[in-house]
Design a protein around this motif. Structure first.
Motif, PDB file in Angstrom:
ATOM      1  N   PRO A 285       0.838  -1.200   0.000  1.00  0.00           N
ATOM      2  CA  PRO A 285       0.000   0.000   0.000  1.00  0.00           C
ATOM      3  C   PRO A 285       0.871   1.247   0.000  1.00  0.00           C
ATOM      4  CG  PRO A 285       0.142  -0.892   2.216  1.00  0.00           C
ATOM      5  CD  PRO A 285       0.879  -1.853   1.310  1.00  0.00           C
ATOM      6  N   THR A 286       0.304   2.352  -0.457  1.00  0.00           N
ATOM      7  CA  THR A 286       1.009   3.622  -0.339  1.00  0.00           C
ATOM      8  C   THR A 286       1.077   3.983   1.146  1.00  0.00           C
ATOM      9  OG1 THR A 286      -1.009   4.931  -0.464  1.00  0.00           O
ATOM     10  CG2 THR A 286       0.094   4.417  -2.569  1.00  0.00           C
ATOM     11  N   VAL A 287       1.897   4.957   1.475  1.00  0.00           N
ATOM     12  CA  VAL A 287       1.994   5.403   2.869  1.00  0.00           C
ATOM     13  C   VAL A 287       0.642   5.904   3.352  1.00  0.00           C
ATOM     14  CG1 VAL A 287       3.043   7.110   4.408  1.00  0.00           C
ATOM     15  CG2 VAL A 287       4.453   5.927   2.717  1.00  0.00           C
ATOM     16  N   VAL A 288      -0.023   6.696   2.533  1.00  0.00           N
ATOM     17  CA  VAL A 288      -1.333   7.229   2.912  1.00  0.00           C
ATOM     18  C   VAL A 288      -2.326   6.089   3.135  1.00  0.00           C
ATOM     19  CG1 VAL A 288      -3.298   8.622   2.119  1.00  0.00           C
ATOM     20  CG2 VAL A 288      -0.960   9.442   1.780  1.00  0.00           C
ATOM     21  N   MET A 289      -2.321   5.099   2.250  1.00  0.00           N
ATOM     22  CA  MET A 289      -3.243   3.963   2.398  1.00  0.00           C
ATOM     23  C   MET A 289      -2.905   3.146   3.636  1.00  0.00           C
ATOM     24  SD  MET A 289      -5.906   2.406   1.577  1.00  0.00           S
ATOM     25  CE  MET A 289      -6.267   3.496   0.214  1.00  0.00           C
ATOM     26  N   LEU A 290      -1.630   2.947   3.897  1.00  0.00           N
ATOM     27  CA  LEU A 290      -1.236   2.209   5.094  1.00  0.00           C
ATOM     28  C   LEU A 290      -1.707   2.936   6.349  1.00  0.00           C
ATOM     29  CD1 LEU A 290       0.184  -0.217   6.324  1.00  0.00           C
ATOM     30  CD2 LEU A 290       2.294   1.122   6.303  1.00  0.00           C
ATOM     31  N   MET A 291      -1.603   4.252   6.349  1.00  0.00           N
ATOM     32  CA  MET A 291      -2.071   5.038   7.494  1.00  0.00           C
ATOM     33  C   MET A 291      -3.584   4.911   7.655  1.00  0.00           C
ATOM     34  SD  MET A 291       0.441   8.339   7.153  1.00  0.00           S
ATOM     35  CE  MET A 291      -0.149   9.170   8.601  1.00  0.00           C
ATOM     36  N   ARG A 292      -4.319   4.916   6.555  1.00  0.00           N
ATOM     37  CA  ARG A 292      -5.778   4.759   6.612  1.00  0.00           C
ATOM     38  C   ARG A 292      -6.149   3.363   7.113  1.00  0.00           C
ATOM     39  NH1 ARG A 292      -8.791   5.596   1.166  1.00  0.00           N
ATOM     40  NH2 ARG A 292      -7.708   7.577   1.349  1.00  0.00           N
ATOM     41  N   ILE A 293      -5.478   2.336   6.593  1.00  0.00           N
ATOM     42  CA  ILE A 293      -5.733   0.960   7.018  1.00  0.00           C
ATOM     43  C   ILE A 293      -5.472   0.826   8.517  1.00  0.00           C
ATOM     44  CG2 ILE A 293      -4.791  -1.390   6.881  1.00  0.00           C
ATOM     45  CD1 ILE A 293      -4.458  -0.876   3.817  1.00  0.00           C
ATOM     46  N   ALA A 294      -4.336   1.335   8.949  1.00  0.00           N
ATOM     47  CA  ALA A 294      -3.980   1.253  10.372  1.00  0.00           C
ATOM     48  C   ALA A 294      -5.018   1.971  11.235  1.00  0.00           C
ATOM     49  CB  ALA A 294      -2.595   1.848  10.599  1.00  0.00           C
ATOM     50  N   SER A 295      -5.405   3.159  10.829  1.00  0.00           N
ATOM     51  CA  SER A 295      -6.377   3.933  11.586  1.00  0.00           C
ATOM     52  C   SER A 295      -7.707   3.200  11.701  1.00  0.00           C
ATOM     53  CB  SER A 295      -6.592   5.303  10.916  1.00  0.00           C
ATOM     54  OG  SER A 295      -7.591   6.024  11.585  1.00  0.00           O
ATOM     55  N   GLU A 296      -8.186   2.651  10.613  1.00  0.00           N
ATOM     56  CA  GLU A 296      -9.465   1.932  10.615  1.00  0.00           C
ATOM     57  C   GLU A 296      -9.385   0.648  11.440  1.00  0.00           C
ATOM     58  OE1 GLU A 296     -12.249   3.142   9.737  1.00  0.00           O
ATOM     59  OE2 GLU A 296     -11.577   4.833   8.545  1.00  0.00           O
ATOM     60  N   ALA A 297      -8.170   0.099  11.593  1.00  0.00           N
ATOM     61  CA  ALA A 297      -7.974  -1.112  12.397  1.00  0.00           C
ATOM     62  C   ALA A 297      -7.707  -0.784  13.865  1.00  0.00           C
ATOM     63  CB  ALA A 297      -6.826  -1.935  11.831  1.00  0.00           C
ATOM     64  N   GLY A 298      -7.632   0.514  14.184  1.00  0.00           N
ATOM     65  CA  GLY A 298      -7.414   0.911  15.567  1.00  0.00           C
ATOM     66  C   GLY A 298      -5.964   0.839  16.003  1.00  0.00           C
ATOM     67  N   THR A 299      -5.049   0.980  15.065  1.00  0.00           N
ATOM     68  CA  THR A 299      -3.626   0.964  15.378  1.00  0.00           C
ATOM     69  C   THR A 299      -2.960   2.103  14.613  1.00  0.00           C
ATOM     70  OG1 THR A 299      -1.670  -0.468  15.573  1.00  0.00           O
ATOM     71  CG2 THR A 299      -3.010  -0.756  13.587  1.00  0.00           C
ATOM     72  N   ASP A 300      -1.654   2.061  14.476  1.00  0.00           N
ATOM     73  CA  ASP A 300      -0.972   3.068  13.672  1.00  0.00           C
ATOM     74  C   ASP A 300       0.000   2.388  12.715  1.00  0.00           C
ATOM     75  OD1 ASP A 300       1.683   2.854  15.040  1.00  0.00           O
ATOM     76  OD2 ASP A 300       0.544   3.655  16.716  1.00  0.00           O
ATOM     77  N   ALA A 301       0.390   3.120  11.692  1.00  0.00           N
ATOM     78  CA  ALA A 301       1.265   2.564  10.661  1.00  0.00           C
ATOM     79  C   ALA A 301       2.605   2.113  11.232  1.00  0.00           C
ATOM     80  CB  ALA A 301       1.475   3.576   9.537  1.00  0.00           C
ATOM     81  N   ALA A 302       3.119   2.852  12.211  1.00  0.00           N
ATOM     82  CA  ALA A 302       4.418   2.493  12.808  1.00  0.00           C
ATOM     83  C   ALA A 302       4.364   1.099  13.426  1.00  0.00           C
ATOM     84  CB  ALA A 302       4.828   3.528  13.847  1.00  0.00           C
ATOM     85  N   THR A 303       3.269   0.781  14.075  1.00  0.00           N
ATOM     86  CA  THR A 303       3.119  -0.546  14.691  1.00  0.00           C
ATOM     87  C   THR A 303       3.137  -1.636  13.623  1.00  0.00           C
ATOM     88  OG1 THR A 303       1.869   0.371  16.532  1.00  0.00           O
ATOM     89  CG2 THR A 303       1.600  -1.984  16.118  1.00  0.00           C
ATOM     90  N   LEU A 304       2.504  -1.376  12.499  1.00  0.00           N
ATOM     91  CA  LEU A 304       2.479  -2.367  11.418  1.00  0.00           C
ATOM     92  C   LEU A 304       3.845  -2.539  10.760  1.00  0.00           C
ATOM     93  CD1 LEU A 304      -0.909  -1.434   9.689  1.00  0.00           C
ATOM     94  CD2 LEU A 304      -0.470  -3.316  11.288  1.00  0.00           C
ATOM     95  N   LEU A 305       4.683  -1.505  10.854  1.00  0.00           N
ATOM     96  CA  LEU A 305       5.980  -1.531  10.178  1.00  0.00           C
ATOM     97  C   LEU A 305       7.163  -1.892  11.075  1.00  0.00           C
ATOM     98  CD1 LEU A 305       5.527   1.676   8.004  1.00  0.00           C
ATOM     99  CD2 LEU A 305       5.599  -0.691   7.182  1.00  0.00           C
ATOM    100  N   VAL A 306       6.953  -2.017  12.369  1.00  0.00           N
ATOM    101  CA  VAL A 306       8.051  -2.287  13.305  1.00  0.00           C
ATOM    102  C   VAL A 306       8.862  -3.501  12.849  1.00  0.00           C
ATOM    103  CG1 VAL A 306       8.579  -3.139  15.631  1.00  0.00           C
ATOM    104  CG2 VAL A 306       7.018  -1.239  15.334  1.00  0.00           C
ATOM    105  N   GLY A 307      10.161  -3.309  12.712  1.00  0.00           N
ATOM    106  CA  GLY A 307      11.068  -4.419  12.414  1.00  0.00           C
ATOM    107  C   GLY A 307      11.170  -4.807  10.949  1.00  0.00           C
ATOM    108  N   ILE A 308      10.370  -4.194  10.088  1.00  0.00           N
ATOM    109  CA  ILE A 308      10.455  -4.509   8.662  1.00  0.00           C
ATOM    110  C   ILE A 308      11.576  -3.666   8.063  1.00  0.00           C
ATOM    111  CG2 ILE A 308       9.273  -4.408   6.440  1.00  0.00           C
ATOM    112  CD1 ILE A 308       6.672  -4.956   7.920  1.00  0.00           C
TER     113      ILE A 308
END
Length: 86
Positions: free
Chosen positions: A43-66
């Motif tokens: 996903p684009t950065v903007v889309m990843l941020m939207r996905i994270a927000s709708e899932a109740g988390t943040d993009a940084a959490t989804l990207l940790v360690g990648i």
């Protein structure tokens, strides 16, 4: 990409949403979400941020360690998120 996709899927499931319901909430096509979850599309950065927000988390959490390899592709990390080890 596979690691990010798995994290997106886990976040969606934790939110208790089907792929179709979550995709609609994010304003994207279900097939696009499916490709992200399978690691076939980033996903684009903007889309990843939207996905994270709708899932109740943040993009940084989804990207940790990648990490990114020399060619700019996502490379597997030796570290895992706490939720992946539980």
């Amino acid at each position: 990409m596979q690691q990010l996709g798995s994290r997106v899927r886990a976040a969606r499931k934790k939110a208790g949403l089907s792929q179709a319901a979550f995709a609609e909430k994010c304003g994207i096509d279900r097939l696009y979400l499916g490709r992200i979850e399978l690691g076939k599309q980033n996903p684009t950065v903007v889309m990843l941020m939207r996905i994270a927000s709708e899932a109740g988390t943040d993009a940084a959490t989804l990207l940790v360690g990648i990490v990114i390899d020399r060619d700019g592709a996502l490379a597997p990390s030796k570290r895992r998120m706490r939720s992946e080890t539980a």
